[in-house]
Enzyme design. Sequence first.
Site, PDB file in Angstrom:
ATOM      1  N   LYS A 116     101.464  22.236 -73.434  1.00 54.53           N
ATOM      2  CA  LYS A 116     102.686  22.277 -74.238  1.00 54.53           C
ATOM      3  C   LYS A 116     103.820  23.041 -73.556  1.00 54.53           C
ATOM      4  O   LYS A 116     104.995  22.674 -73.689  1.00 54.53           O
ATOM      5  CB  LYS A 116     102.377  22.897 -75.605  1.00 54.53           C
ATOM      6  CG  LYS A 116     101.473  22.037 -76.480  1.00 54.53           C
ATOM      7  CD  LYS A 116     101.211  22.712 -77.813  1.00 54.53           C
ATOM      8  CE  LYS A 116     100.442  21.813 -78.770  1.00 54.53           C
ATOM      9  NZ  LYS A 116      99.108  21.464 -78.281  1.00 54.53           N
ATOM     10  N   GLU A 200     107.074  29.892 -80.573  1.00 47.24           N
ATOM     11  CA  GLU A 200     108.123  29.042 -81.122  1.00 47.24           C
ATOM     12  C   GLU A 200     108.738  29.711 -82.343  1.00 47.24           C
ATOM     13  O   GLU A 200     108.044  30.425 -83.087  1.00 47.24           O
ATOM     14  CB  GLU A 200     107.576  27.680 -81.562  1.00 47.24           C
ATOM     15  CG  GLU A 200     107.236  26.738 -80.446  1.00 47.24           C
ATOM     16  CD  GLU A 200     106.726  25.400 -80.973  1.00 47.24           C
ATOM     17  OE1 GLU A 200     106.564  25.259 -82.206  1.00 47.24           O
ATOM     18  OE2 GLU A 200     106.494  24.497 -80.152  1.00 47.24           O
ATOM     19  N   HIS A 235      97.148  21.614 -90.754  1.00 51.55           N
ATOM     20  CA  HIS A 235      97.711  20.957 -89.571  1.00 51.55           C
ATOM     21  C   HIS A 235      97.084  19.599 -89.280  1.00 51.55           C
ATOM     22  O   HIS A 235      97.345  19.010 -88.236  1.00 51.55           O
ATOM     23  CB  HIS A 235      97.603  21.856 -88.331  1.00 51.55           C
ATOM     24  CG  HIS A 235      98.256  23.189 -88.510  1.00 51.55           C
ATOM     25  ND1 HIS A 235      99.624  23.350 -88.571  1.00 51.55           N
ATOM     26  CD2 HIS A 235      97.731  24.432 -88.671  1.00 51.55           C
ATOM     27  CE1 HIS A 235      99.911  24.632 -88.742  1.00 51.55           C
ATOM     28  NE2 HIS A 235      98.777  25.311 -88.808  1.00 51.55           N
ATOM     29  N   ARG A 297      98.609   8.575 -76.247  1.00 50.62           N
ATOM     30  CA  ARG A 297      97.580   7.635 -76.705  1.00 50.62           C
ATOM     31  C   ARG A 297      98.086   6.943 -77.958  1.00 50.62           C
ATOM     32  O   ARG A 297      99.176   7.232 -78.455  1.00 50.62           O
ATOM     33  CB  ARG A 297      96.293   8.388 -77.045  1.00 50.62           C
ATOM     34  CG  ARG A 297      96.532   9.525 -78.036  1.00 50.62           C
ATOM     35  CD  ARG A 297      95.246  10.129 -78.540  1.00 50.62           C
ATOM     36  NE  ARG A 297      95.432  11.377 -79.242  1.00 50.62           N
ATOM     37  CZ  ARG A 297      95.807  11.490 -80.514  1.00 50.62           C
ATOM     38  NH1 ARG A 297      96.087  10.407 -81.219  1.00 50.62           N
ATOM     39  NH2 ARG A 297      95.941  12.674 -81.080  1.00 50.62           N
TER      40      ARG A 297
END
Length: 630
Positions: A116, A200, A235, A297
């Site tokens: 990430k 973040e 999540h 994907r």
Amino acid sequence: MITKLLIANRGEIACRIIRTAHAMDIATVAVYSDADAQALHVRLADEAVHIGPSPAAESYLLGEKIIAAAKQTGAQAIHPGYGFLSENAGFARTVIDAGLIWVGPKPDSIDAMGLKDAAKKLMREAGVPVTPGYEGEDQSPERLRQEADAIGYPVLIKAVAGGGGKGMRKVDAPADFAAALESCRREARASFGNDEVLLEKWITSPRHIEVQVFGDSHGNVVHLFERDCSLQRRHQKVIEEAPAPGMDESTRAEICAAAVRAAKAVDYEGAGTIEFIADASEGLRADRIFFMEMNTRLQVEHPVTEEITGVDLVEWQLRVASGEPIPLKQDELSIEGHAIEARLYAEDPASGFLPSIGRLRVFNLPEAMRVDTGVTTDDTVQPFYDPMIAKVIATAPDRITAIEDLTDALDDTQVWPVKTNAAFLRECLLAEDFRAGALTTGFISDHIDDLVRKGEPSPSALYTAAMARDEIDGSYHHPTWFGLEGFRLNAPHRSPVAVSHEGTVHVVDICADEEAEDGAQFLDWVAMDGGLVVFEQGHALRFDLPRPAAGAAAATDGAILAPMPGKVIALDVAEGDTVTAGQRLMVLEAMKMEHALTAPFDGTVTELSASEGAQVQVEAVLAVVEPAGE
């Protein structure tokens, strides 16, 4: 064009790929573990190869066995589906090095988006908006703490190699940062073998918006518009829809263009998804939508995109992997209608969403709409894999109609004895804020008490159970219980019928000559193991059929029977007490669980044979309640 395809996956995605491959006259090869020897994807494929024991680490995650199966069967290509090895760049390279076609993006593209922190840097360079944060190489706790302070709380700590909500912690205050960081790193180490993290800025009204992109080997990249995946639990996505509610054309154009730039930045081929987090505190605005990550994907939720665009994404994958260009240009793609998908999981929401396993003795899903599944009646839900057993997708001209159609579909979903989240999904769809499009990723956690409701028998369920018992028993009426209690002069004969749900005996008056007086509806039911199961609004309610025990001669239609051997640990009434329907009469302890026995209707306790501390046998008459007005 590929003529023989091996699917390196299982369950519903393997079945879904096989369906498209067969439509394209492509022969298919399935792989399977011990647990999946009789699985649906094995039965649907033209050939199947056993690759190992039941645990995924010993079968579906062993790339060398999958490649050997492809070589053994003469398959030209391998489609990884999603999960397992689908985003493993090393496996993709091995497939290509073996002379096989990899139905997916280039390994370098997978690598570029796999971490990430590196992906965020790349996206910034490509002009893609990125959430404010820190992705630096200095991973010392001191530096991370300084960066968190500079970003401003709350902040989100995320494992750079994470996914599925693992290695992720929200921190609300500086005092909580050190403990959250250590917990995040510990989980990341265990799950991914990499404990590096990024920071973040926490978005206060977050919505999860993602864009489907597609690239080919000829330099073409298109988008197929956006999806909203904000309804999540821990999540993990639960309900997805396309297009995103409240998305205007200008914002859509900007965010989709950013997604295309992101795909081009990594020379992307095949199907992929650019995931964004949106600050929806003032609605969806392009300047408040930030890149999160790219999934290299096919996504679980791809059917909603297929439904609104008319595109078969698996067909596109197979054509592009065969060297063909993308079948449609950007200006040939458009949105038509609205699609919404619910993930049906084998889990019990009332027990903290614990997975539920076992044989699907009843498995009836709606036939009037798209259902992607990897199981059928009598298949077994295994403990080794993801508990998702189906995806139910509704498509309609508008969002509200799609929601209503999906709600009706979940009403009609019948699964037993494996527990599912069908009723929970239905409650999500019925929630006023959801219908209004007032979504955030915290929606489920904020409304969890309203969304998880125990399946208590409704008047319709009780009426159905009583009528079903009458049918099963051949109009069974015990001579003492059911003698003339239902007799009415110049009126249809009424029969009291006893059924038991979770230890509580309910006695219901039925009359074959007329409808239930309270407006109860007759529901679907099945006889099962000496009892019966009634299906209502996504719930599956098991009813036992209690028989009067010896010594029940004085019992009336208000007999309260022991549902199983046990001990009376609480007694709440005395003989002669007036009680109301549903009032607790006593508590029986059996099998290390407490079972409350309640009054079946308003009335008076005319007999009480139970005493606190007493051991009782199954179906012993513990009390008798005489209906009010009798």
